[in-house]
Design a protein around this motif. Structure first.
Motif, short mmCIF file in Angstrom:
data_model
loop_
_atom_site.label_atom_id
_atom_site.label_comp_id
_atom_site.label_asym_id
_atom_site.label_seq_id
_atom_site.Cartn_x
_atom_site.Cartn_y
_atom_site.Cartn_z
N ASP A 44 0.82 -1.22 0.00
CA ASP A 44 0.00 0.00 0.00
C ASP A 44 0.86 1.26 0.00
OD1 ASP A 44 -2.12 -1.70 0.06
OD2 ASP A 44 -2.93 -1.02 1.99
N CYS A 50 -3.61 7.67 -7.55
CA CYS A 50 -4.11 7.28 -8.88
C CYS A 50 -5.47 7.88 -9.15
CB CYS A 50 -4.18 5.75 -8.95
SG CYS A 50 -5.00 5.10 -10.42
N TYR A 75 -8.07 -0.52 -3.97
CA TYR A 75 -6.91 0.38 -3.99
C TYR A 75 -6.80 1.00 -2.60
CZ TYR A 75 -3.27 2.82 -6.57
OH TYR A 75 -2.04 3.24 -7.04
N LEU A 80 -7.10 6.97 -4.30
CA LEU A 80 -7.80 6.77 -5.57
C LEU A 80 -8.87 7.82 -5.79
CD1 LEU A 80 -8.31 5.05 -8.12
CD2 LEU A 80 -9.92 3.70 -6.75
N ASP A 142 -8.49 -6.28 -8.75
CA ASP A 142 -7.14 -5.80 -8.44
C ASP A 142 -6.46 -5.14 -9.64
OD1 ASP A 142 -7.06 -6.52 -5.75
OD2 ASP A 142 -6.55 -8.60 -6.24
N LEU A 144 -6.29 -2.05 -10.79
CA LEU A 144 -5.55 -0.80 -10.55
C LEU A 144 -4.27 -1.06 -9.77
CD1 LEU A 144 -8.45 1.68 -9.66
CD2 LEU A 144 -7.54 1.04 -11.89
N ILE A 145 -4.33 -1.95 -8.78
CA ILE A 145 -3.13 -2.29 -8.01
C ILE A 145 -2.08 -2.93 -8.92
CG2 ILE A 145 -2.24 -3.82 -6.21
CD1 ILE A 145 -4.88 -3.42 -4.72
#
Length: 392
Positions: A44, A50, A75, A80, A142, A144-145
């Motif tokens: 994290d 983002c 996220y 975010l 997941d 975006l991660i």
């Protein structure tokens, strides 16, 4: 004549099959010399801030489901932001988005095209990374991660997600052919990324460093490709991340898929003209090699060489004792007859999957020729040209 024929055959085979073999070998050589590329960090604390940007034009049939999918994305808290931009939409898309306080809605009644809308949104983005995705695609939780974790590497300037085409057992030629094409493309992109860099990103899902984003011309037809390649031209790598994927249904039929492919082909020709400097392999090295092999050949000479090879093969096969050329001509003719059979059966709504690949292959290459003609006749607009999709 024989020399031109064999050169044509070589370029065609290299473009569609040979480059994959070359990539496979080069990747293994690189692994043997330098080892595998390190896995990206995804804690994290290491993930950048983002903004997810979704450009939607008259998407009322998809937008509620898209919002639900977006709000389920994982996220780190506080890192975010969500922006939906709906310029030019005349249906209920803006109204439906406005119901969600977690999303910032940007709307203008004037329609200037997708890239103008995206530029307007990006000017107000303050996060380290931006993720772009289409309104009619759905991301894994997941996504975006998995995209943004790559920015822990300072050499990475953009990250391309994977496009997956949903095609069921009753898929027609457009569905099955498009699905097969994207599976093959995904494998090439994976190897491209490991060797050095992916050559371009698709708008269904990709990310860039905000500091590297350059606004491209409003006349850009495939803006996603241009945005990512301008970053690559600066010396940054574009990474391919298959664990971040966007799922969309296939085009409603071959006619709709052809419309989309012609537009992409026109944009490909435009991009090659605009990015002419990237053809200089002495300056850009591996990036130029990958760009020419994976994109330029497909978008320029190869479709024409397919036609030329067939004509020259027929002439060479007509010569006395030309057994080899006769066998090659029979093979070529047989392939195109299979494509024709696929076309006829498709019109009659008869599904024979063995014929989908040759049919789709011919449709793709016809689209490139049509797209090149459209580009030079200045008939292709940069504004949204939505293709109808199958119902999910």
């Amino acid at each position: 004549m024989a020399l031109i024929f064999w050169l044509s055959i070589f370029v065609v085979i290299y473009t569609f099959v040979g480059y994959g073999f070359v990539l496979f070998i080069l990747v293994r050589i690189r692994r043997a010399i330098k080892g595998a590329r390190p896995l990206p960090v995804s804690s994290d604390a290491s993930l950048p801030s983002c903004t997810l940007v979704v450009a939607a034009y008259n998407e009322e049939n998809y937008i509620t489901e898209k919002i639900k999918n977006t709000l389920e994305l994982r996220y780190p808290a506080g890192k975010l932001s969500l922006v939906f931009i709906t310029d030019g939409s005349s249906d209920r898309t803006p109204e439906l988005i406005a119901q969600y306080q977690q999303i910032r809605l940007m709307h203008s009644p004037e329609r200037k095209g997708k890239i103008a809308a995206v530029h307007r949104a990006v000017t107000e983005v303050t996060t380290d990374a931006i993720v772009f995705t289409d309104a009619n695609t759905f991301l894994n939780p997941d996504a975006l991660i998995n995209l943004c974790r790559h920015y822990s590497d300072p050499t990475v300037g953009a990250v391309a997600g994977e496009k997956r085409v949903s095609a069921g057992e009753t898929a027609d030629a457009s569905s099955a052919g498009e699905g097969f094409y994207w599976k093959y493309e995904s494998k090439l992109k994976k190897w491209d990324s490991e060797l050095y860099s992916v050559v371009g990103a698709a708008g269904e899902l990709f990310s860039v460093r905000k500091s590297l984003y350059l606004p491209v011309s409003p006349d850009s037809i495939i803006d996603d490709f241009m945005i990512s390649m301008l970053i690559a031209q600066k010396g940054y790598r574009i990474i391919y991340e298959p664990e971040a994927y966007a799922v969309e249904t296939a085009s409603e039929n071959v006619t709709e898929e052809l419309k989309r492919k012609v537009r992409i082909a026109a944009g490909g020709m435009q991009s090659i003209v605009w990015l002419a400097g990237l053809l200089n392999i002495f300056k850009y090295g591996m990036l130029s090699f990958q760009y020419i092999s994976h994109r330029v050949l497909r978008w320029t000479v190869t479709p024409f060489l397919l036609v030329l090879a067939l004509i020259l093969n027929a002439l060479l096969a007509a010569q006395p004792g030309a057994v080899l050329y006769q066998l090659l001509f029979i093979c070529q003719l047989g392939f195109y007859l299979l494509a024709l059979a696929g076309f006829i059966l498709e019109k009659r709504q008869l599904r024979v999957k063995a014929l989908f690949v040759p049919y789709y292959f011919c449709v793709m290459n016809y689209a490139v020729i049509a797209g090149i003609i459209r580009y030079f006749r200045k008939k292709q607009s940069a504004a949204w040209e939505k293709s109808k999709r199958k119902e999910g």
